[in-house]
Design an enzyme around this catalytic site. Structure first.
Site, short mmCIF file in Angstrom:
data_model
loop_
_atom_site.label_atom_id
_atom_site.label_comp_id
_atom_site.label_asym_id
_atom_site.label_seq_id
_atom_site.Cartn_x
_atom_site.Cartn_y
_atom_site.Cartn_z
N GLU B 212 -21.59 -17.55 34.07
CA GLU B 212 -22.84 -18.30 33.64
C GLU B 212 -22.38 -19.69 33.00
OE1 GLU B 212 -24.44 -15.04 31.65
OE2 GLU B 212 -23.89 -15.68 29.80
N HIS B 250 -28.16 -15.17 25.99
CA HIS B 250 -26.86 -14.69 25.63
C HIS B 250 -26.33 -15.86 24.62
CE1 HIS B 250 -25.48 -12.26 29.37
NE2 HIS B 250 -26.17 -11.45 28.50
#
Lengths: 379, 294
Positions: B212, B250
């Protein structure tokens, strides 16, 4: 958590770094009063969570009280890159002989702290890095050892700061490292760090980002949480403890897990739509969390369709399905909803949703098809 | 075979007496993981569902011979818990906890490298590790994974990992080990650590890597793949359209100063010969094609 310049300076001052006296003002009258107390000349500086304030006319020198009044009037309410100025920092003006740059941040690749020091301050460090990389002296600090003074001195020498700035710079950098580590900062940056004609080294601007995960040991950081720049939607989501980022489009997104939520936003774009938000409701996806998420999305006037993308792991499909139905009863949803439910007991979950399907509640088997349907409905 | 953990791995749960620890500890145990002990400084001598509680990791290791530990301790205590585990003598530590300050992570990462170089830390903020059919440590739903290989999975995201496991299972493709390295800025285990282990594992024939935005771990992995990995790799990177400067759920998922974009990561991986899918399903299909070609 991004700090305003003045919060950053107050944060630095707690660690003993020299900053200029100043006061925060929310109105023109407060600005004038601050300048009277400080004594002119002063700087009038817009406090916003973005760079480029000077170019936008957000930083002005005021020789006298009339100037303060004029500048504060112009700057308060000014729109700087979408940030409307709500407060100005009135600071005693400093004489500047030279401008430097200093910062600490985490080098994620080296997994060490990275200090950067340059005698070319006052301009964007990215520009210096591109045009004159040798002008930046770097130091990697092992978090276990910390920064010792000898290394710090070598670092200042490597940056070729003039002799008269040497001691002051070492002192400030040692304190800056202390503020960075003890304060749990993601970034501490002084640009410019100045040398005055009298030979003092001094913090003239401050950029500080603190680690939101460290609040448990810094109770006073709640004050910074309150001054974060959030739009109405983000404020509402934050109050509900949801991981939300506002975007510009018309397809509302609810997904469980940060990766899946990011992926959902991507797929909506890939099929020609525009997501209205990123929203991660976490692993559980129960009715309470789902209702809170739907409420936030429902209050976004841009949303024309909602895509709920859930992968059941330990949470079973039937729990997810019941949670969605219960949440829909609690919130009067204005936009059609498209659900994609996969993972553990997905069939059982879909069977529960099946009898409730209508023009305003649709279901698709795959993420891609669900995205296409949601984008179509949002048109 | 599998990497890092298998059916012989004995695991201590730090925080087994808490709500999360007892819940996932029980699920892991039901899956077949050897959950041999829990720790709590004040509850030594008691048990949780028959699993004995010791005062600390060192005692638990001495009594049970455990080599791994799983941390379900609130964020404030994770730094202490990681060091306690390493000092106590385990060599594999899984830290599931989310919200650990980055400075703590940077500190214990470097402390482990220096004082306990044989210890492999996974996480924090990770779903854990599963060697399907053998051992499951963490919060992954065990039944969504098919045992046996030939695919090894490494991922920064929890739900996308589950998605990958599930899609492979539906295509009747097994997994040797699935490692969730987590979404924080200083992960204890890197993509490269896992790629290296998968490359040497004879049962792993292909590798799926899910990344990511944020940082440069994917670019570094691409470099490593180019030089050291002979097995085919498929990949997916989440966050192609994420706005810069925003943390996407995150702590480590952020594009800052134009660095850490999904595009740059995808290009680096493609240049290293990795097959990159545009969404998780496509990455799964690419892997299915790779497996079908064996």
């Amino acid at each position: 958590m991004d700090l305003f310049e003045y919060q950053g300076k107050q944060f630095f001052a707690e660690y003993g770094m020299p900053t200029s006296p100043g006061q925060i003002a929310f109105t023109v009258e407060e600005a004038v009063q601050a300048a009277e107390e400080l004594g002119t000349p002063v700087m009038v500086k817009a406090q916003v969570h973005t760079g480029g304030r000077g170019k936008a006319g957000g930083v002005k020198f005021a020789a006298n009280i009339e100037d303060v009044r004029e500048h504060a009037t112009n700057i308060l309410g000014l729109d700087i890159k979408g940030h409307v100025v709500g407060r100005v920092w009135i600071e005693k003006a400093s004489d500047i002989a030279e401008e430097y740059y200093a910062s600490f941040t985490l080098d994620r690749s080296a997994k060490k702290h990275l200090g950067m020091l340059s005698k070319e301050g006052g301009v964007e460090i990215e520009t210096v890095a591109e045009e004159n990389p040798e002008a930046i002296a770097k130091i990697w600090v092992d978090p276990v050892d910390g920064l010792n003074e000898e290394e710090c001195k070598e670092w200042v020498k490597a940056a070729a700061l003039p002799d008269q700035a040497f001691d002051g710079a070492v002192d400030i950098l040692m304190k800056l490292y202390e503020a960075y580590t003890s304060g749990d900062a993601d970034l501490v940056e002084i640009n410019p760090l100045i040398l005055t004609p009298e030979g003092n080294v001094h913090v003239l601007d401050a950029k500080v980002t603190l680690d939101g995960n460290s609040i448990f040991r810094h109770e006073d950081y709640a004050q910074y949480d309150e001054t974060q720049t959030r739009d109405e939607r983000e404020t509402a989501a934050h109050a509900k403890g949801l991981q939300y980022v506002g975007l510009e489009g018309s397809v509302g997104v609810i997904a469980n897990g940060a990766g899946l939520a990011m992926s959902t936003v991507d797929v909506i774009n890939q099929v020609g739509g525009k997501p209205a938000n990123f929203l991660d409701i976490g692993g559980g996806a129960n009715a309470d969390v789902m209702a809170g998420a739907l409420e936030v999305i429902n209050n976004d006037p841009n949303v024309k369709a909602i895509f709920i993308n859930i992968f059941g792991g330990i949470t079973r499909g039937e729990e997810v399905a019941n949670g969605i139905l219960e949440a829909m009863q609690r919130v009067a949803i204005e936009s059609p909803i498209v659900i994609r439910l996969d993972g553990t007991n997905a069939d059982e979950g879909r069977a529960i949703l099946e009898p409730n399907l209508s023009d305003s509640l649709l279901m698709e088997a795959t993420m891609l098809d669900a995205a296409k349907t949601a984008v179509e409905l949002a048109r | 075979m599998s990497i890092f953990v298998d059916e012989t791995t004995k695991v201590i749960y730090q925080g087994l007496t808490g709500s999360q620890g007892s819940y996932y500890g029980r699920l892991n145990r039901e899956y077949g993981t050897q959950v041999v002990a829990g720790t709590h400084p004040k509850k030594a001598g008691t048990d949780v569902d028959g699993v004995p509680i010791y005062a600390n990791v060192a005692e638990a290791v001495q009594e049970t011979g455990a080599t791994a530990s799983c941390i379900f301790i609130p964020a404030a205590g994770v730094r202490g818990a990681v060091m306690e585990a390493a000092e106590g003598g385990v060599t594999f530590i899984v830290a599931v906890t989310e919200g650990v300050p980055a400075h703590d992570e940077a500190h214990f990462y470097n402390q482990l490298k220096r004082d306990y170089p044989d210890v492999q830390l996974l996480g924090p903020n990770c779903p854990g590790i599963i060697s399907p059919g053998k051992c499951n440590i963490g919060i992954t739903a065990g039944h969504i994974a098919k045992a046996g290989g030939p695919v090894g999975i490494v991922s920064r995201s929890g739900t996308l990992t589950y998605q990958a496991l599930y899609e492979l299972k539906q295509k009747n493709i097994g997994v040797t080990t699935c490692v969730g390295i987590g979404g924080d800025p200083v992960p204890g285990t890197s993509f490269i650590d896992c790629l290296e282990a998968f490359e040497t594992d004879p049962e792993t024939k292909a590798i799926m890597m899910i990344g990511e935005i944020g940082g440069s771990a994917e670019e570094e992995a691409a470099e490593y793949i180019k030089d050291h990995v002979t097995k085919p790799v498929s990949s997916y990177i989440a966050g192609v359209t994420a706005p810069p400067g925003k943390k996407m759920g995150h702590a480590g998922a952020i594009v800052s100063g134009g660095k850490g974009t999904a595009q740059a990561k995808m290009e680096a991986l493609e240049a290293a010969g990795v097959q990159v899918g545009n969404n998780p399903t496509e990455a799964g299909e690419l892997m299915a094609e790779i497996v079908a070609s064996f």
